[in-house]
Write a protein that holds these residues in place. Structure first.
Motif, mmCIF file in Angstrom:
data_model
loop_
_atom_site.group_PDB
_atom_site.id
_atom_site.type_symbol
_atom_site.label_atom_id
_atom_site.label_comp_id
_atom_site.label_asym_id
_atom_site.label_seq_id
_atom_site.Cartn_x
_atom_site.Cartn_y
_atom_site.Cartn_z
ATOM 1 N N GLY A 6 -9.778 7.772 3.662
ATOM 2 C CA GLY A 6 -8.602 8.244 2.936
ATOM 3 C C GLY A 6 -8.222 9.622 3.470
ATOM 4 N N TRP A 7 -7.129 10.177 3.013
ATOM 5 C CA TRP A 7 -6.682 11.509 3.429
ATOM 6 C C TRP A 7 -7.495 12.546 2.682
ATOM 7 C CZ3 TRP A 7 -3.768 12.545 7.512
ATOM 8 C CH2 TRP A 7 -2.970 11.547 8.046
ATOM 9 N N ASP A 43 2.732 9.404 0.553
ATOM 10 C CA ASP A 43 2.333 9.301 -0.860
ATOM 11 C C ASP A 43 0.843 9.582 -1.035
ATOM 12 O OD1 ASP A 43 4.906 8.669 -1.660
ATOM 13 O OD2 ASP A 43 4.530 6.508 -1.750
ATOM 14 N N GLN A 44 0.008 9.030 -0.142
ATOM 15 C CA GLN A 44 -1.426 9.245 -0.233
ATOM 16 C C GLN A 44 -1.777 10.724 -0.065
ATOM 17 O OE1 GLN A 44 -3.696 6.558 2.308
ATOM 18 N NE2 GLN A 44 -2.082 5.017 2.058
ATOM 19 N N ARG A 89 -7.311 12.053 8.150
ATOM 20 C CA ARG A 89 -7.550 10.711 7.630
ATOM 21 C C ARG A 89 -8.932 10.248 8.084
ATOM 22 N NH1 ARG A 89 -3.030 6.667 7.921
ATOM 23 N NH2 ARG A 89 -2.605 7.780 9.833
ATOM 24 N N GLN A 145 -12.177 15.686 -2.607
ATOM 25 C CA GLN A 145 -10.893 15.682 -1.898
ATOM 26 C C GLN A 145 -10.991 16.356 -0.530
ATOM 27 O OE1 GLN A 145 -8.628 13.749 -3.269
ATOM 28 N NE2 GLN A 145 -10.109 13.530 -4.907
ATOM 29 N N GLN A 149 -0.868 12.563 -3.201
ATOM 30 C CA GLN A 149 -1.840 12.251 -4.253
ATOM 31 C C GLN A 149 -3.133 13.027 -4.042
ATOM 32 O OE1 GLN A 149 -2.085 7.982 -3.977
ATOM 33 N NE2 GLN A 149 -0.102 7.677 -4.972
ATOM 34 N N THR A 150 -3.565 13.157 -2.789
ATOM 35 C CA THR A 150 -4.778 13.915 -2.485
ATOM 36 C C THR A 150 -4.610 15.372 -2.876
ATOM 37 O OG1 THR A 150 -5.392 12.431 -0.677
ATOM 38 C CG2 THR A 150 -6.340 14.660 -0.626
ATOM 39 N N PRO A 162 0.839 -1.206 0.000
ATOM 40 C CA PRO A 162 0.000 0.000 0.000
ATOM 41 C C PRO A 162 0.871 1.253 0.000
ATOM 42 C CG PRO A 162 -0.090 -1.113 2.132
ATOM 43 C CD PRO A 162 0.723 -1.970 1.212
ATOM 44 N N SER A 163 0.313 2.301 -0.580
ATOM 45 C CA SER A 163 1.039 3.575 -0.602
ATOM 46 C C SER A 163 1.245 4.063 0.824
ATOM 47 C CB SER A 163 0.248 4.629 -1.376
ATOM 48 O OG SER A 163 0.073 4.245 -2.702
ATOM 49 N N SER A 164 2.336 4.731 1.038
ATOM 50 C CA SER A 164 2.606 5.307 2.356
ATOM 51 C C SER A 164 1.649 6.471 2.597
ATOM 52 C CB SER A 164 4.051 5.799 2.431
ATOM 53 O OG SER A 164 4.224 6.929 1.588
ATOM 54 N N ASP A 165 1.505 6.869 3.865
ATOM 55 C CA ASP A 165 0.671 8.029 4.177
ATOM 56 C C ASP A 165 1.171 9.249 3.427
ATOM 57 O OD1 ASP A 165 -1.158 6.782 5.875
ATOM 58 O OD2 ASP A 165 0.049 7.151 7.658
#
Length: 161
Positions: free
Chosen positions: A155-156, A64-65, A152, A88, A68-69, A59-62
């Motif tokens: 998702g973030w 990275d997430q 969080r 978002q 992305q957000t 899974p993507s790291s926090d």
């Protein structure tokens, strides 16, 4: 009212421009000629069974997430995709961006201010809350260094309070 517009302009241009430093590239490939099918099809090739299915990617790291957000938020703002923009946001913030004066002001700010580009310069995560510092540039407002709060949940999500 002026302070409110400036706040929305700053938020809009800062939030949306955060992670826009992703570069896209495209390459051209030569076409491959297609042969005509014959009347009798060739038997299908059967691949030997694989010994084990490949492991799914981690899974993507926090971090990275979160990046992305912020990127998705910025992309939605720049393309004026207001549904994706609101997706978002955390529910408390999203509730403030219903159709009406707030959205009208955001749309006007985007139309008047132009595109925003931003890079995430720092991410500080404390449990289910993150603070992101951006280096941002807006066509009308110039350079800014805003911070965004993310929470969080599902998702973030961006959650400026």
């Amino acid at each position: 009212m002026i302070a409110s517009r400036r706040w929305y302009a700053s938020i809009g241009s800062l939030l949306v421009t955060s992670v826009l430093v992703t570069s896209c590239s495209s390459s051209l490939t030569a076409g491959t000629p297609v042969t005509e099918h014959s009347a009798s099809p060739a038997p299908p090739a059967v691949a030997p069974p694989s010994p084990a299915a490949p492991e799914p990617p981690p899974p993507s790291s926090d971090d990275d997430q979160i990046r992305q957000t912020v990127q998705a938020f910025q992309d939605a703002y720049n393309t004026q995709n207001w549904d994706a923009y609101k997706e978002q946001m955390c529910p408390a913030m999203r509730d403030q961006f219903t159709d009406g004066p707030v959205m009208d002001l955001l749309k006007k700010t985007r139309a008047d201010g132009g595109l925003t580009r931003a890079t995430v310069s720092a991410v500080d995560i404390d449990g289910d809350v993150a603070t992101v510092t951006l280096d941002s540039q807006n066509e009308a407002s110039g350079n800014l260094a805003p911070t965004l709060r993310l929470e969080r949940g599902d998702g973030w999500k961006i959650c400026v309070r």
